[in-house]
Design a protein around this motif. Structure first.
Motif, short mmCIF file in Angstrom:
data_model
loop_
_atom_site.label_atom_id
_atom_site.label_comp_id
_atom_site.label_asym_id
_atom_site.label_seq_id
_atom_site.Cartn_x
_atom_site.Cartn_y
_atom_site.Cartn_z
N HIS A 30 -4.92 -16.07 -22.70
CA HIS A 30 -4.39 -14.72 -22.95
C HIS A 30 -3.11 -14.46 -22.16
O HIS A 30 -2.11 -13.98 -22.71
CB HIS A 30 -5.44 -13.66 -22.60
CG HIS A 30 -4.87 -12.29 -22.42
ND1 HIS A 30 -4.49 -11.48 -23.47
CD2 HIS A 30 -4.58 -11.58 -21.28
CE1 HIS A 30 -4.01 -10.34 -23.02
NE2 HIS A 30 -4.06 -10.37 -21.69
N LEU A 31 -3.12 -14.77 -20.87
CA LEU A 31 -1.96 -14.51 -20.02
C LEU A 31 -0.75 -15.32 -20.48
O LEU A 31 0.38 -14.83 -20.47
CB LEU A 31 -2.30 -14.82 -18.56
CG LEU A 31 -3.33 -13.88 -17.91
CD1 LEU A 31 -3.70 -14.39 -16.52
CD2 LEU A 31 -2.77 -12.45 -17.82
N TYR B 91 -11.25 -17.40 -21.55
CA TYR B 91 -10.10 -17.17 -22.42
C TYR B 91 -8.93 -16.48 -21.69
O TYR B 91 -7.88 -16.28 -22.30
CB TYR B 91 -10.50 -16.29 -23.61
CG TYR B 91 -11.56 -16.89 -24.50
CD1 TYR B 91 -11.37 -18.13 -25.10
CD2 TYR B 91 -12.75 -16.21 -24.74
CE1 TYR B 91 -12.36 -18.69 -25.92
CE2 TYR B 91 -13.72 -16.75 -25.56
CZ TYR B 91 -13.54 -17.99 -26.14
OH TYR B 91 -14.49 -18.53 -26.95
N ARG B 92 -9.11 -16.13 -20.43
CA ARG B 92 -8.08 -15.33 -19.75
C ARG B 92 -6.77 -16.08 -19.53
O ARG B 92 -5.69 -15.51 -19.65
CB ARG B 92 -8.64 -14.82 -18.42
CG ARG B 92 -9.73 -13.77 -18.61
CD ARG B 92 -10.35 -13.32 -17.32
NE ARG B 92 -11.48 -12.42 -17.58
CZ ARG B 92 -12.30 -11.97 -16.64
NH1 ARG B 92 -12.13 -12.33 -15.37
NH2 ARG B 92 -13.29 -11.15 -16.97
N SER C 36 -13.93 -14.85 -19.18
CA SER C 36 -13.14 -15.60 -18.20
C SER C 36 -12.56 -16.88 -18.77
O SER C 36 -11.44 -17.28 -18.40
CB SER C 36 -14.00 -15.91 -16.98
OG SER C 36 -15.15 -16.64 -17.35
N GLU D 269 -21.34 -11.52 -23.47
CA GLU D 269 -20.33 -11.80 -24.48
C GLU D 269 -20.87 -11.44 -25.85
O GLU D 269 -22.06 -11.59 -26.12
CB GLU D 269 -19.91 -13.27 -24.44
CG GLU D 269 -19.17 -13.66 -23.17
CD GLU D 269 -18.62 -15.08 -23.24
OE1 GLU D 269 -18.62 -15.65 -24.36
OE2 GLU D 269 -18.20 -15.60 -22.19
N ILE E 9 -12.00 -9.44 -21.71
CA ILE E 9 -11.78 -10.83 -22.13
C ILE E 9 -12.66 -11.76 -21.29
O ILE E 9 -12.60 -11.74 -20.06
CB ILE E 9 -10.30 -11.22 -21.98
CG1 ILE E 9 -9.42 -10.30 -22.85
CG2 ILE E 9 -10.07 -12.68 -22.35
CD1 ILE E 9 -7.93 -10.55 -22.71
N GLN F 292 -7.35 -8.00 -19.23
CA GLN F 292 -8.16 -9.22 -19.14
C GLN F 292 -9.31 -9.10 -18.15
O GLN F 292 -10.29 -9.85 -18.23
CB GLN F 292 -7.28 -10.44 -18.79
CG GLN F 292 -6.70 -10.44 -17.41
CD GLN F 292 -5.36 -9.73 -17.33
OE1 GLN F 292 -4.95 -9.08 -18.29
NE2 GLN F 292 -4.68 -9.88 -16.21
N ASN F 293 -9.19 -8.16 -17.22
CA ASN F 293 -10.25 -8.02 -16.21
C ASN F 293 -11.45 -7.26 -16.72
O ASN F 293 -12.46 -7.16 -16.01
CB ASN F 293 -9.69 -7.32 -14.97
CG ASN F 293 -8.63 -8.14 -14.27
OD1 ASN F 293 -8.59 -9.36 -14.41
ND2 ASN F 293 -7.75 -7.47 -13.52
#
Length: 354
Positions: free
Chosen positions: A243-244, A239-240, A237, A274, A235, A231-232
């Motif tokens: 995601h997690l 949507y992080r 920010s 993006e 992805i 994610q770092n």
């Protein structure tokens, strides 16, 4: 005249006879003891499971037990005073004197099996696998070699079977290693030449695989992202958090909102830009843990083509309503639309010829 000398003579004679008798008795007792010991020794030799021979420095057989008879098929009388080389195959006879000479020069116990390649020659001409041990023995008169011979056929057969089994296993390991190397080479060739990015994420959410197309797509090289949180890097920010949250469910069940589907999402390039991408996620279980494999395609060009397609179709509709008599312009516009459709991965919509 008084007989004194005669009496002394008789006494001396009796004393000599007594001493002689004592010596004879001791001799017979010692001989009997020796015979008993010889019988015990012979009993031990004859009951030994190994063949035993006494050989002198010239290689002459002085003794052979019953087991030697059984092993080689000779009667004992046929062996005594014969050279031990009669029990050795011809191809080994040439080096035997050297072995015997070296042994008597340095008389120490030696075991000979020559890596299971030691053979004995039987009376009928057949050969048997043997193992031999030489032990030194010495009397006041000469030196001897006590030769112990053991039938090694079963052990050699077992050793040969074990060797064949080991060689077979080594061949299997080599073959599997070769196939694994070929598979790895094929995988590297496929993933490195793939137009789509291929990313593998382990059960901890860390990137474990990253091909060249992924590097080209996101701008990060493999050594910069491997074993780091996905994610770092790719992805956006916003949507992080989603995601997690979804990844927690994934590592428990192997399921997820986008697993097994092809969806359009947004990714993040190295510079913070993006861009639209097509994402297909599959799962694999390794060591009882879920891993995700993501196939990623940059669809920026396709999205731009679709946008342009919509604009042109709007223009076409306007032309259809406002320019009824402009067929040539419409044909040209239809050609452009067909070209854009093909570029976007679709099919031509209009048949220009008709």
């Amino acid at each position: 005249k008084d007989g004194t000398r005669r009496l002394r003579y008789v006494e001396n004679t009796l004393l000599t006879v007594a001493k002689t008798a004592a010596v004879v008795i001791q001799y017979h007792m010692a001989r009997k003891k020796i015979l008993i010991n010889e019988q015990k020794f012979e009993l031990v030799l004859e009951s030994s499971p190994d063949g035993i021979m006494f050989v002198d420095e010239n290689g002459r057989i002085l003794f052979a037990n019953r087991q030697i008879e059984r092993l080689f098929g000779y009667q004992r009388r046929e062996l005594l005073n014969q050279n031990v080389e009669m029990l050795i195959p011809k191809r080994f006879v040439a080096r035997h004197p050297r072995y015997l000479t070296n042994f008597f020069k340095d008389p120490q116990r030696k075991v000979i099996n020559d890596n299971f390649n030691l053979w004995g020659l039987c009376k009928d001409g057949s050969e048997i696998a043997i193992e031999a041990a030489l032990s030194p023995a010495r009397t006041e008169e000469r030196n001897y070699a006590i030769v112990s011979v053991r039938d090694n056929n079963e052990r050699r057969q077992l050793q040969m079977e074990l060797k064949a089994h080991r060689e077979h296993l080594e061949e299997l390991v080599t073959e599997r290693g070769r196939k694994l190397q070929e598979s790895e080479a094929q995988l590297r060739a496929i993933t490195s030449s793939a137009q789509s990015g291929i990313i593998m994420i382990n059960s901890e959410g860390l990137i474990s695989f990253w091909n060249e197309a992924a590097a080209k797509c996101f701008g990060w090289q493999a050594d910069e992202v491997l074993n780091k949180a996905v994610q770092n890097f790719i992805i956006p920010s916003r949507y992080r958090g989603e995601h997690l949250q979804g990844f927690k469910k994934f590592i428990e069940t192997g399921a997820g909102k986008n697993v097994g589907k092809i969806v359009d999402v947004f990714g993040l390039r190295r510079g913070g830009e993006e861009f639209p991408l097509e994402l297909a996620i599959s799962v694999v279980k390794i060591k009882n843990k879920w891993h995700a494999i993501a196939i990623i395609t940059d669809i920026t060009s396709r999205k731009e083509a679709e946008k342009e397609l919509r604009r042109r179709m709007n223009d076409l509709e306007k032309f259809n309503r406002l320019a009824v008599g402009r067929e040539l312009a419409m044909i040209g516009l239809k050609k452009e639309i067909n070209d854009l459709l093909v570029k976007a991965g679709g099919k031509e919509r209009y048949n220009i010829e008709n």
